[in-house]
Scaffold this active site. Structure first.
Site, PDB file in Angstrom:
ATOM      1  N   LYS A   1      12.187 -23.673 -28.525  1.00 34.65           N
ATOM      2  CA  LYS A   1      11.960 -23.321 -27.107  1.00 34.65           C
ATOM      3  C   LYS A   1      10.823 -24.159 -26.530  1.00 34.65           C
ATOM      4  CE  LYS A   1       9.193 -19.680 -26.246  1.00 34.65           C
ATOM      5  NZ  LYS A   1       8.012 -19.903 -25.388  1.00 34.65           N
ATOM      6  N   ASN A   2       9.727 -24.248 -27.282  1.00 39.83           N
ATOM      7  CA  ASN A   2       8.546 -24.902 -26.714  1.00 39.83           C
ATOM      8  C   ASN A   2       8.648 -26.427 -26.693  1.00 39.83           C
ATOM      9  OD1 ASN A   2       7.479 -22.452 -26.155  1.00 39.83           O
ATOM     10  ND2 ASN A   2       5.994 -22.424 -27.835  1.00 39.83           N
TER      11      ASN A   2
ATOM     12  N   CYS B   1      -1.671 -12.691 -18.096  1.00 38.90           N
ATOM     13  CA  CYS B   1      -0.651 -12.717 -19.143  1.00 38.90           C
ATOM     14  C   CYS B   1      -1.103 -11.764 -20.243  1.00 38.90           C
ATOM     15  CB  CYS B   1      -0.543 -14.147 -19.658  1.00 38.90           C
ATOM     16  SG  CYS B   1       0.371 -14.345 -21.177  1.00 38.90           S
TER      17      CYS B   1
ATOM     18  N   ARG C   1      -5.197 -17.462 -19.739  1.00 40.79           N
ATOM     19  CA  ARG C   1      -4.333 -18.638 -19.656  1.00 40.79           C
ATOM     20  C   ARG C   1      -4.399 -19.367 -18.309  1.00 40.79           C
ATOM     21  NH1 ARG C   1       1.284 -17.597 -22.531  1.00 40.79           N
ATOM     22  NH2 ARG C   1       1.096 -19.820 -22.895  1.00 40.79           N
TER      23      ARG C   1
ATOM     24  N   ASP D   1       1.187 -18.660 -32.700  1.00 35.99           N
ATOM     25  CA  ASP D   1       2.491 -18.041 -32.451  1.00 35.99           C
ATOM     26  C   ASP D   1       3.084 -17.378 -33.699  1.00 35.99           C
ATOM     27  OD1 ASP D   1       2.345 -18.784 -29.830  1.00 35.99           O
ATOM     28  OD2 ASP D   1       3.678 -20.513 -30.011  1.00 35.99           O
TER      29      ASP D   1
ATOM     30  N   ARG E   1      13.088 -13.788 -24.569  1.00 34.54           N
ATOM     31  CA  ARG E   1      12.518 -14.980 -23.939  1.00 34.54           C
ATOM     32  C   ARG E   1      12.534 -16.166 -24.898  1.00 34.54           C
ATOM     33  NH1 ARG E   1       6.777 -14.370 -22.690  1.00 34.54           N
ATOM     34  NH2 ARG E   1       7.129 -16.601 -22.659  1.00 34.54           N
TER      35      ARG E   1
HETATM   36  N1  EPU Z   1      -6.514 -23.153 -21.581  1.00 27.23           N
HETATM   37  C1  EPU Z   1      -7.440 -23.217 -20.571  1.00 27.23           C
HETATM   38  N2  EPU Z   1      -7.136 -23.975 -19.461  1.00 27.23           N
HETATM   39  C2  EPU Z   1      -5.966 -24.652 -19.338  1.00 27.23           C
HETATM   40  C3  EPU Z   1      -5.021 -24.588 -20.386  1.00 27.23           C
HETATM   41  C4  EPU Z   1      -5.329 -23.827 -21.505  1.00 27.23           C
HETATM   42  O1  EPU Z   1      -8.502 -22.606 -20.654  1.00 27.23           O
HETATM   43  O2  EPU Z   1      -5.766 -25.317 -18.322  1.00 27.23           O
HETATM   44  C5  EPU Z   1      -6.806 -22.341 -22.780  1.00 27.23           C
HETATM   45  C6  EPU Z   1      -5.803 -21.205 -22.957  1.00 27.23           C
HETATM   46  O3  EPU Z   1      -6.156 -20.075 -22.166  1.00 27.23           O
HETATM   47  C7  EPU Z   1      -5.864 -20.943 -24.443  1.00 27.23           C
HETATM   48  C8  EPU Z   1      -6.085 -22.359 -25.014  1.00 27.23           C
HETATM   49  O4  EPU Z   1      -6.596 -23.133 -23.924  1.00 27.23           O
HETATM   50  O5  EPU Z   1      -6.955 -20.119 -24.728  1.00 27.23           O
HETATM   51  C9  EPU Z   1      -4.875 -23.043 -25.568  1.00 27.23           C
HETATM   52  O6  EPU Z   1      -3.783 -22.881 -24.689  1.00 27.23           O
HETATM   53  P1  EPU Z   1      -2.619 -23.948 -24.524  1.00 27.23           P
HETATM   54  O7  EPU Z   1      -2.758 -24.589 -23.194  1.00 27.23           O
HETATM   55  O8  EPU Z   1      -2.562 -24.829 -25.705  1.00 27.23           O
HETATM   56  O9  EPU Z   1      -1.358 -23.005 -24.488  1.00 27.23           O
HETATM   57  P2  EPU Z   1      -0.047 -23.286 -23.644  1.00 27.23           P
HETATM   58  O10 EPU Z   1       0.175 -24.734 -23.580  1.00 27.23           O
HETATM   59  O11 EPU Z   1      -0.083 -22.505 -22.392  1.00 27.23           O
HETATM   60  C10 EPU Z   1       1.636 -23.341 -25.648  1.00 27.23           C
HETATM   61  C11 EPU Z   1       2.836 -22.573 -26.063  1.00 27.23           C
HETATM   62  C12 EPU Z   1       2.411 -21.182 -26.494  1.00 27.23           C
HETATM   63  C13 EPU Z   1       1.434 -21.328 -27.655  1.00 27.23           C
HETATM   64  C14 EPU Z   1       0.253 -22.191 -27.235  1.00 27.23           C
HETATM   65  C15 EPU Z   1      -0.724 -22.474 -28.357  1.00 27.23           C
HETATM   66  C16 EPU Z   1       4.574 -23.529 -24.712  1.00 27.23           C
HETATM   67  C17 EPU Z   1       5.537 -23.370 -23.598  1.00 27.23           C
HETATM   68  N3  EPU Z   1       3.768 -22.503 -24.953  1.00 27.23           N
HETATM   69  O12 EPU Z   1       1.057 -22.620 -24.560  1.00 27.23           O
HETATM   70  O13 EPU Z   1       3.586 -20.516 -26.932  1.00 27.23           O
HETATM   71  O14 EPU Z   1       0.969 -20.069 -28.056  1.00 27.23           O
HETATM   72  O15 EPU Z   1       0.722 -23.445 -26.737  1.00 27.23           O
HETATM   73  O16 EPU Z   1      -0.088 -23.084 -29.419  1.00 27.23           O
HETATM   74  O17 EPU Z   1       4.561 -24.545 -25.369  1.00 27.23           O
HETATM   75  C18 EPU Z   1       4.964 -18.657 -27.331  1.00 27.23           C
HETATM   76  O18 EPU Z   1       5.902 -19.433 -27.552  1.00 27.23           O
HETATM   77  O19 EPU Z   1       5.025 -17.425 -27.612  1.00 27.23           O
HETATM   78  C19 EPU Z   1       3.729 -19.163 -26.742  1.00 27.23           C
HETATM   79  C20 EPU Z   1       2.852 -18.369 -26.137  1.00 27.23           C
END
Ligand code: EPU
Length: 423
Positions: free
Chosen positions: A22-23, A116, A121, A310, A402
């Protein structure tokens, strides 16, 4: 709202297949916005987040055709470079269209995701990164409005902290920016590598994907995927990891097929330490068994190649069945222990202390009515239900829909007593 009813206690036996990630599929779909030509993607999982992302592309004006696991997207013209609140509120990954839309059309309007279940996030790092490439971004009426009337230019993007979709978002913007971009402190997840592979097939010049420094030389235009050669999405390492834990928690003999062992090294290492045997019996086939008692092991979530956040909830369910006390530390999200209280309703002995959870085992889990709070938390409740005595009823399984493709059918195929009740 659908529910799962699980009668626990059956060891899972046999072969269970892994779907596409998915990701990895989500950014790949967003990448189709970067070209007027068709992009064809294979092994797209049939899960709700993917349907949401495809709807999002349709509303920008792209044509989308789905056939089996294949998706053909053509964004010949982008009439509405927007991601409306209604779609974004159900799926935070919608912010992945910000970079591609502003790179392709010079403007984008993307709703802010809001809160969330697993943490705040924010998308501040996506915004700061795109500003480095010359986009002007403002927040208005709950939306991020981005403009780059003269197009984007290359630049150095030093991420303050590692972000997976932030890295993907800016990577997609950089491929069409004038000049060279260097992304520092980039995410090294396999999903980033898969996105870079797709973009490269579309004509992008990228080096270093999978390391913490990614270099991009912008090109004027991208083409579609080569005719007759769909880009095949990588297997879902989180789904595969969930199934490995399902095999271990039920003390079964399960083989997960179609996965990439290398993507699961951190989990496999912890499972070995805990006393589970995980062996690669053939390329892409992982067999799990538990010859003796399970032992507690401490675990801390980290960015890839560390232990994936995850899989934290699922590993916590496993640790309820291990002798001793396991200290589980969550470093990525600030509120990702919602499953602990639900597991406790099934008899788990878990104490929360800020970002740490102390799991004391082995306990005898008993079936109960529980509530799914987010995608991976739901998966941990399914695992606990499979190991528990008696019947577990999991409410709000739309969370699991999801991100897991037909999970109840796949688990039933290896002996689980699980059924869906639709209301
Ligand atoms: N963060 C910030 N600011 C930003 C972006 C992130 O503070 O602009 C923080 C987040 O709040 C978090 C950390 O940085 O504390 C890491 O977040 P990241 O941005 O890496 O997460 P994401 O890209 O939103 C993806 C996956 C998630 C997975 C995380 C971590 C996708 C679509 N989602 O989320 O997947 O947990 O990376 O590996 O790729 C899931 O599939 O259940 C899921 C939540």
């Amino acid at each position: 709202m659908d529910k799962f009813v699980i009668t626990g206690g059956t060891p899972l036996q046999g072969v269970i297949p892994c779907s596409g990630s998915k990701n990895a599929a989500l950014p790949a779909i967003a990448a189709a916005l970067l070209t007027a030509e068709p992009v064809v993607l294979g092994r797209i999982p049939a899960v709700r987040d993917i349907r949401t992302m495809l709807d999002l592309l349709r509303q920008t004006g792209a044509e989308v055709a789905v056939e089996g696991g294949c998706v053909r997207i053509q964004a010949a013209e982008i009439a509405r470079p927007e991601a409306p609140y209604d779609l974004v509120k159900t799926m935070r990954a919608s912010s992945l269209v910000l970079g591609p839309l502003v790179a392709r059309t010079g403007r984008a309007r993307v709703s802010l995701p809001g809160g969330c279940a697993i943490g705040a996030r924010p998308i501040n790092l996506h915004v700061a990164a795109l500003e480095r490439l010359g986009a002007e971004l403002h927040q208005k009426h709950g939306y991020i409005e981005a403009r780059a009337p003269q197009g984007l230019h290359g630049g150095t993007v030093p991420f303050d902290r590692i972000t997976v979709t932030g890295t993907e978002d800016v990577l997609m913007a950089a491929v069409l920016a004038r000049g060279e971009t260097v992304i520092e402190n980039a995410a090294r997840e396999p999903e980033v590598v898969d996105l870079a592979a797709l973009l490269t097939k579309m004509g992008a010049c990228i080096e270093g994907a999978g390391t913490s420094t990614i270099q991009v030389r912008g090109v004027e235009q991208l083409r579609g995927t080569p005719s007759g050669q769909p880009h095949t999405i990588i297997p879902d390492r989180i789904e595969a990891g969930t199934f490995l834990i399902a095999g271990a928690i039920t003390r079964g003999d399960l083989t997960v097929t179609g996965c990439v062992a290398e993507h699961l090294r951190a989990l496999i290492g912890k499972m070995h330490q805990a006393g589970a045997e995980v062996e690669e019996t053939a390329p892409g086939c992982l067999r799990v068994r538990v010859p003796g008692a399970l032992q507690s092991v401490d675990m801390t979530t980290e960015e890839h190649p560390g232990f994936a956040t995850d899989l934290q909830a699922q590993f916590m369910a496993l640790m309820t069945q291990a002798d001793g006390i396991a200290i589980i530390t969550e470093t990525i999200f600030e509120n990702r222990f919602m499953h602990a209280q639900e597991l406790a309703r099934m008899g788990a002995n878990i104490r929360l202390d800020g970002r740490r959870a102390l799991v004391a085992g082995k306990v005898s889990l008993s079936g109960a009515q529980v509530l799914a709070s987010d995608l991976r938390a739901s998966a941990s409740l399914v695992l606990a239900g499979l190991a528990a005595q008696g019947e577990t009823v999991i409410d709000r399984v739309y969370h699991i829909d999801r991100g897991y493709e037909r999970i109840e059918a796949k688990l039933a195929g290896v002996g689980a007593r699980i059924r869906r009740i639709s209301s």
